[in-house]
Design a protein around this motif. Structure first.
Motif, PDB file in Angstrom:
ATOM      1  N   PRO A 182     -13.308   2.914  -6.246  1.00  0.00           N
ATOM      2  CA  PRO A 182     -12.036   3.666  -6.546  1.00  0.00           C
ATOM      3  C   PRO A 182     -11.010   2.781  -7.518  1.00  0.00           C
ATOM      4  O   PRO A 182     -10.971   1.648  -7.615  1.00  0.00           O
ATOM      5  N   GLU A 183     -10.301   4.294  -7.688  1.00  0.00           N
ATOM      6  CA  GLU A 183      -9.407   3.276  -8.569  1.00  0.00           C
ATOM      7  C   GLU A 183      -7.742   2.409  -8.387  1.00  0.00           C
ATOM      8  O   GLU A 183      -7.764   1.586  -8.819  1.00  0.00           O
ATOM      9  N   LYS A 184      -7.116   2.488  -7.348  1.00  0.00           N
ATOM     10  CA  LYS A 184      -6.399   1.814  -6.516  1.00  0.00           C
ATOM     11  C   LYS A 184      -7.397   0.208  -6.982  1.00  0.00           C
ATOM     12  O   LYS A 184      -6.145  -0.689  -6.656  1.00  0.00           O
ATOM     13  N   ALA A 185      -8.230   0.020  -6.936  1.00  0.00           N
ATOM     14  CA  ALA A 185      -8.991  -1.294  -7.106  1.00  0.00           C
ATOM     15  C   ALA A 185      -8.376  -1.932  -8.776  1.00  0.00           C
ATOM     16  O   ALA A 185      -8.482  -3.390  -8.836  1.00  0.00           O
ATOM     17  N   VAL A 186      -8.214  -0.840  -9.710  1.00  0.00           N
ATOM     18  CA  VAL A 186      -7.708  -1.396 -10.798  1.00  0.00           C
ATOM     19  C   VAL A 186      -5.837  -0.693 -10.831  1.00  0.00           C
ATOM     20  O   VAL A 186      -5.757  -0.734 -12.409  1.00  0.00           O
ATOM     21  N   ALA A 187      -5.285  -0.627 -10.270  1.00  0.00           N
ATOM     22  CA  ALA A 187      -4.252   0.293  -9.788  1.00  0.00           C
ATOM     23  C   ALA A 187      -3.521  -0.546 -10.797  1.00  0.00           C
ATOM     24  O   ALA A 187      -2.208   0.393 -11.475  1.00  0.00           O
ATOM     25  N   ASP A 188      -2.786  -1.709 -11.179  1.00  0.00           N
ATOM     26  CA  ASP A 188      -2.295  -2.577 -11.782  1.00  0.00           C
ATOM     27  C   ASP A 188      -3.247  -2.533 -14.177  1.00  0.00           C
ATOM     28  O   ASP A 188      -2.076  -3.072 -15.328  1.00  0.00           O
ATOM     29  N   ALA A 189      -4.616  -1.323 -14.713  1.00  0.00           N
ATOM     30  CA  ALA A 189      -4.992  -1.896 -15.285  1.00  0.00           C
ATOM     31  C   ALA A 189      -3.844  -0.978 -16.354  1.00  0.00           C
ATOM     32  O   ALA A 189      -3.786   0.024 -16.253  1.00  0.00           O
ATOM     33  N   ALA A 240     -11.606  -7.008 -13.340  1.00  0.00           N
ATOM     34  CA  ALA A 240     -12.176  -6.234 -14.478  1.00  0.00           C
ATOM     35  C   ALA A 240     -11.294  -5.606 -15.535  1.00  0.00           C
ATOM     36  O   ALA A 240     -11.713  -4.994 -16.586  1.00  0.00           O
ATOM     37  N   ALA A 241      -9.693  -5.973 -15.542  1.00  0.00           N
ATOM     38  CA  ALA A 241      -8.946  -5.487 -17.058  1.00  0.00           C
ATOM     39  C   ALA A 241      -9.940  -6.982 -18.251  1.00  0.00           C
ATOM     40  O   ALA A 241     -10.442  -6.073 -19.397  1.00  0.00           O
ATOM     41  N   ALA A 242     -10.371  -8.003 -17.697  1.00  0.00           N
ATOM     42  CA  ALA A 242     -10.618  -8.630 -18.748  1.00  0.00           C
ATOM     43  C   ALA A 242     -12.738  -8.413 -19.443  1.00  0.00           C
ATOM     44  O   ALA A 242     -12.857  -8.475 -20.730  1.00  0.00           O
ATOM     45  N   ALA A 243     -13.109  -8.097 -18.491  1.00  0.00           N
ATOM     46  CA  ALA A 243     -14.570  -6.805 -18.610  1.00  0.00           C
ATOM     47  C   ALA A 243     -14.599  -5.890 -19.494  1.00  0.00           C
ATOM     48  O   ALA A 243     -15.244  -5.653 -20.567  1.00  0.00           O
ATOM     49  N   VAL A 244     -13.209  -4.683 -18.568  1.00  0.00           N
ATOM     50  CA  VAL A 244     -13.077  -3.654 -19.636  1.00  0.00           C
ATOM     51  C   VAL A 244     -12.637  -3.825 -21.177  1.00  0.00           C
ATOM     52  O   VAL A 244     -13.422  -3.482 -21.678  1.00  0.00           O
ATOM     53  N   ALA A 245     -11.913  -5.110 -21.086  1.00  0.00           N
ATOM     54  CA  ALA A 245     -12.050  -5.533 -22.851  1.00  0.00           C
ATOM     55  C   ALA A 245     -13.137  -6.012 -23.256  1.00  0.00           C
ATOM     56  O   ALA A 245     -13.139  -5.708 -24.566  1.00  0.00           O
ATOM     57  N   GLU A 246     -13.978  -6.280 -22.829  1.00  0.00           N
ATOM     58  CA  GLU A 246     -14.832  -6.995 -23.132  1.00  0.00           C
ATOM     59  C   GLU A 246     -15.642  -6.401 -24.088  1.00  0.00           C
ATOM     60  O   GLU A 246     -16.885  -6.615 -24.390  1.00  0.00           O
ATOM     61  N   TYR A 258     -12.920  -6.786  -8.778  1.00  0.00           N
ATOM     62  CA  TYR A 258     -11.871  -5.983  -9.975  1.00  0.00           C
ATOM     63  C   TYR A 258     -10.755  -6.741  -9.964  1.00  0.00           C
ATOM     64  O   TYR A 258     -10.285  -6.606 -11.073  1.00  0.00           O
ATOM     65  N   GLY A 259      -9.901  -6.825  -9.208  1.00  0.00           N
ATOM     66  CA  GLY A 259      -8.531  -7.155  -9.502  1.00  0.00           C
ATOM     67  C   GLY A 259      -8.637  -8.576 -10.340  1.00  0.00           C
ATOM     68  O   GLY A 259      -8.289  -8.974 -10.893  1.00  0.00           O
ATOM     69  N   ARG A 282      -7.901  -0.984 -18.759  1.00  0.00           N
ATOM     70  CA  ARG A 282      -8.117   0.808 -18.190  1.00  0.00           C
ATOM     71  C   ARG A 282      -9.556   0.696 -18.391  1.00  0.00           C
ATOM     72  O   ARG A 282     -10.356   1.151 -19.228  1.00  0.00           O
ATOM     73  N   PRO A 283     -10.485   1.243 -16.831  1.00  0.00           N
ATOM     74  CA  PRO A 283     -11.523   1.646 -17.253  1.00  0.00           C
ATOM     75  C   PRO A 283     -11.175   3.353 -17.504  1.00  0.00           C
ATOM     76  O   PRO A 283     -10.284   3.957 -17.353  1.00  0.00           O
ATOM     77  N   ASP A 284     -12.528   4.102 -17.689  1.00  0.00           N
ATOM     78  CA  ASP A 284     -12.202   5.631 -18.455  1.00  0.00           C
ATOM     79  C   ASP A 284     -12.375   6.642 -17.163  1.00  0.00           C
ATOM     80  O   ASP A 284     -12.118   7.245 -17.523  1.00  0.00           O
ATOM     81  N   GLY A 285     -13.035   5.989 -16.159  1.00  0.00           N
ATOM     82  CA  GLY A 285     -13.403   6.394 -15.157  1.00  0.00           C
ATOM     83  C   GLY A 285     -13.836   6.254 -13.500  1.00  0.00           C
ATOM     84  O   GLY A 285     -13.840   4.390 -14.223  1.00  0.00           O
TER      85      GLY A 285
END
Length: 164
Positions: A124-131, A104-110, A100-101, A136-139
């Motif tokens: 957990p949300e902490k896995a993408v804390a910087d997104a 994830a950000a690129a996958a969410v955008a795609e 995810y680190g 950023r995922p919605d949930g």
């Protein structure tokens, strides 16, 4: 089993999940398909299998079909093709916190660019804390969530087609 005295009620813990699956049955009867979510597995099977299995089972408990296209590579048109093939508007990213680190950000955008309007992350949300923003995922789906509440919200979203 203990006898129930007249006037007492019995708590059936499965009743809430049965009601969600009844909604799924009604959705199927009305539209010819069950509510669907696309699983977006990142990395090798060894990396995503635990969270893919968790997400698939969680969704199934609420009557939501999980479409698993197998491992998806970010930046290789695989995500876009999987979204189109699934017809889903909801996706669940599945992978390790490390993956995810990295992705994830690129996958969410795609996923959003391909037409997904709600992106959840199995973990957990902490896995993408910087997104932030659209990356950023919605949930987040974890073992600690209120599953009935989360699934009800997801069915509401799929049934109405509303945005976030």
């Amino acid at each position: 089993a203990e006898a129930v005295e007249p006037g007492q009620s019995v708590a059936r813990y499965a009743a809430a999940f049965e009601a969600l699956r009844d909604r799924s049955d009604a959705f199927l009867a009305a539209g010819g398909a069950r509510p669907t979510a696309l699983l977006a597995p990142l990395g090798s099977v060894a990396e995503h299998n635990v969270r893919t299995t968790f997400a698939s089972n969680l969704l199934a408990s609420g009557g939501i079909d999980a479409v698993n296209p197998g491992p998806l590579e970010v930046g290789a048109e695989a995500i876009s093709a999987a979204v189109k093939a699934s017809g889903a508007t909801v996706a669940v990213l599945c992978g390790t916190d490390k993956r995810y680190g990295e992705s994830a950000a690129a996958a969410v955008a795609e996923l959003r660019a391909a037409g997904i309007t709600k992106v959840l992350l199995a973990g957990p949300e902490k896995a993408v804390a910087d997104a932030t923003g659209d990356s950023r995922p919605d949930g987040f789906l974890t073992a600690r969530i209120d599953a009935v509440s989360a699934l009800t919200e997801l069915l509401d979203f799929i049934e109405t087609g509303s945005s976030k």
